[in-house]
Scaffold this motif. Structure first.
Motif, mmCIF file in Angstrom:
data_model
loop_
_atom_site.group_PDB
_atom_site.id
_atom_site.type_symbol
_atom_site.label_atom_id
_atom_site.label_comp_id
_atom_site.label_asym_id
_atom_site.label_seq_id
_atom_site.Cartn_x
_atom_site.Cartn_y
_atom_site.Cartn_z
ATOM 1 N N ASN A 173 -18.291 -9.719 12.492
ATOM 2 C CA ASN A 173 -17.290 -10.742 12.236
ATOM 3 C C ASN A 173 -16.981 -11.475 13.546
ATOM 4 O O ASN A 173 -17.529 -11.144 14.601
ATOM 5 C CB ASN A 173 -16.016 -10.106 11.685
ATOM 6 N N GLU B 162 -7.400 -8.859 7.853
ATOM 7 C CA GLU B 162 -7.712 -7.442 8.051
ATOM 8 C C GLU B 162 -8.506 -6.890 6.875
ATOM 9 O O GLU B 162 -9.378 -6.022 7.050
ATOM 10 C CB GLU B 162 -6.418 -6.649 8.240
ATOM 11 N N ARG C 116 -12.106 -7.447 7.314
ATOM 12 C CA ARG C 116 -12.699 -6.483 8.248
ATOM 13 C C ARG C 116 -12.952 -5.134 7.590
ATOM 14 O O ARG C 116 -13.910 -4.444 7.920
ATOM 15 C CB ARG C 116 -11.796 -6.321 9.476
ATOM 16 N N LYS C 117 -12.109 -4.759 6.639
ATOM 17 C CA LYS C 117 -12.327 -3.496 5.928
ATOM 18 C C LYS C 117 -13.562 -3.579 5.029
ATOM 19 O O LYS C 117 -14.318 -2.619 4.911
ATOM 20 C CB LYS C 117 -11.090 -3.153 5.090
ATOM 21 N N LYS D 53 -16.082 -5.774 5.462
ATOM 22 C CA LYS D 53 -17.243 -6.058 6.312
ATOM 23 C C LYS D 53 -16.865 -5.709 7.755
ATOM 24 O O LYS D 53 -16.380 -6.555 8.507
ATOM 25 C CB LYS D 53 -17.630 -7.537 6.191
ATOM 26 N N PRO D 54 -17.082 -4.467 8.172
ATOM 27 C CA PRO D 54 -16.598 -4.012 9.474
ATOM 28 C C PRO D 54 -17.311 -4.624 10.680
ATOM 29 O O PRO D 54 -16.749 -4.652 11.776
ATOM 30 C CB PRO D 54 -16.835 -2.493 9.434
ATOM 31 N N LYS D 55 -18.558 -5.092 10.497
ATOM 32 C CA LYS D 55 -19.347 -5.525 11.646
ATOM 33 C C LYS D 55 -19.703 -7.006 11.559
ATOM 34 O O LYS D 55 -19.714 -7.609 10.496
ATOM 35 C CB LYS D 55 -20.632 -4.700 11.732
ATOM 36 N N ASN E 281 -11.922 -10.989 18.277
ATOM 37 C CA ASN E 281 -10.494 -11.304 18.249
ATOM 38 C C ASN E 281 -10.204 -12.641 18.919
ATOM 39 O O ASN E 281 -9.387 -13.430 18.435
ATOM 40 C CB ASN E 281 -9.699 -10.187 18.934
ATOM 41 N N ASN F 274 -22.770 -11.048 4.152
ATOM 42 C CA ASN F 274 -23.034 -11.301 5.572
ATOM 43 C C ASN F 274 -23.269 -12.766 5.915
ATOM 44 O O ASN F 274 -23.055 -13.167 7.065
ATOM 45 C CB ASN F 274 -24.253 -10.486 6.020
#
Length: 229
Positions: free
Chosen positions: A117, A107, A110-111, A113-115, A120, A85
């Motif tokens: 970031n 991408e 993001r997989k 660490k989904p949150k 867009n 994080n």
């Protein structure tokens, strides 16, 4: 306020007559918005310093504090989460996945660490800032060395860390390219509000730094403090 601190860090490798004191009573701190260099020759302890600062290995003694959390008091899962994080790495090898396009490299972040970031729009702005917005459908093998480096920086910053650690980012670059890299890291520290710490043998980057430390035989000394006022 320091986002990362190293307090009286010692690191030993080996034992008995083979024991080597790699880092000796290291004290260091970095704040957001700063570009800090740690300069030293090969074998001076730079890489060990970087991996300890980034939580990739533990010191033999001393404390590493990231965002007011004492890293040695965390279990492995907590340390991994803290690193995921809050710490980004740009390594010499860049470590891009060769069969993933630039877009897919991001991408993948993001997989993992989904949150929390970059959004867009923030990511798009970063790609434009780095000059790689037109490379998102390229594979690493289709990129120049400089482009690969910028993709690695984008990937590290997409996770929105507080701290960016870079290992020898100007290795084998000519003076013109060194200036470009120095300006880039200086700009990223300020515009992205990151603590950017670069370990390097290249004193040409000192022009762009807020602080310059010198590491020699495991001893760290502040050579050029930030100018305030």
């Amino acid at each position: 306020m320091a986002v990362i601190e190293l307090k009286k860090i010692n690191k030993y490798f080996g034992s008995g007559t083979s024991r080597v004191h790699v880092l000796s009573d290291i004290n260091f701190s970095a704040e957001k918005g700063q570009l800090i260099l740690v300069i030293g020759p090969s074998g001076s302890g730079k890489s060990t310093f970087l991996t300890i600062a980034g939580g990739l290995q533990r010191p033999s003694s001393g404390n590493v504090i990231v965002r007011d959390q004492q890293v040695d008091q965390l279990n492995k899962k907590q340390r991994d989460r803290l690193r995921l994080n809050h710490v980004g790495f740009v390594l010499q090898s860049y470590a891009l996945v060769p069969y993933l396009k630039v877009r897919e490299q991001l991408e993948f972040v993001r997989k993992v660490k989904p949150k929390n970031n970059l959004t867009n729009s923030e990511l798009k702005g970063l790609l434009i800032q780095l000059g790689i917005e037109d490379l998102v459908n390229k594979y690493p093998g289709q990129l120049s060395g400089g482009q690969t480096q910028r993709v690695a920086i984008a990937r590290a910053l997409y996770a929105n860390p507080d701290i960016l650690l870079a290992d020898e980012p100007t290795a084998a670059l000519d003076s013109e390219r060194v200036v470009e890299v120095g300006k880039l890291f200086e700009e990223l520290a300020k515009t992205q509000n990151k603590a950017v710490v670069v370990v390097t043998h290249d004193s040409r980057l000192a022009t762009f730094a807020d602080k310059v430390y010198e590491i020699m035989d495991g001893h760290l000394q502040l050579k050029s403090p930030a100018v305030t006022g």
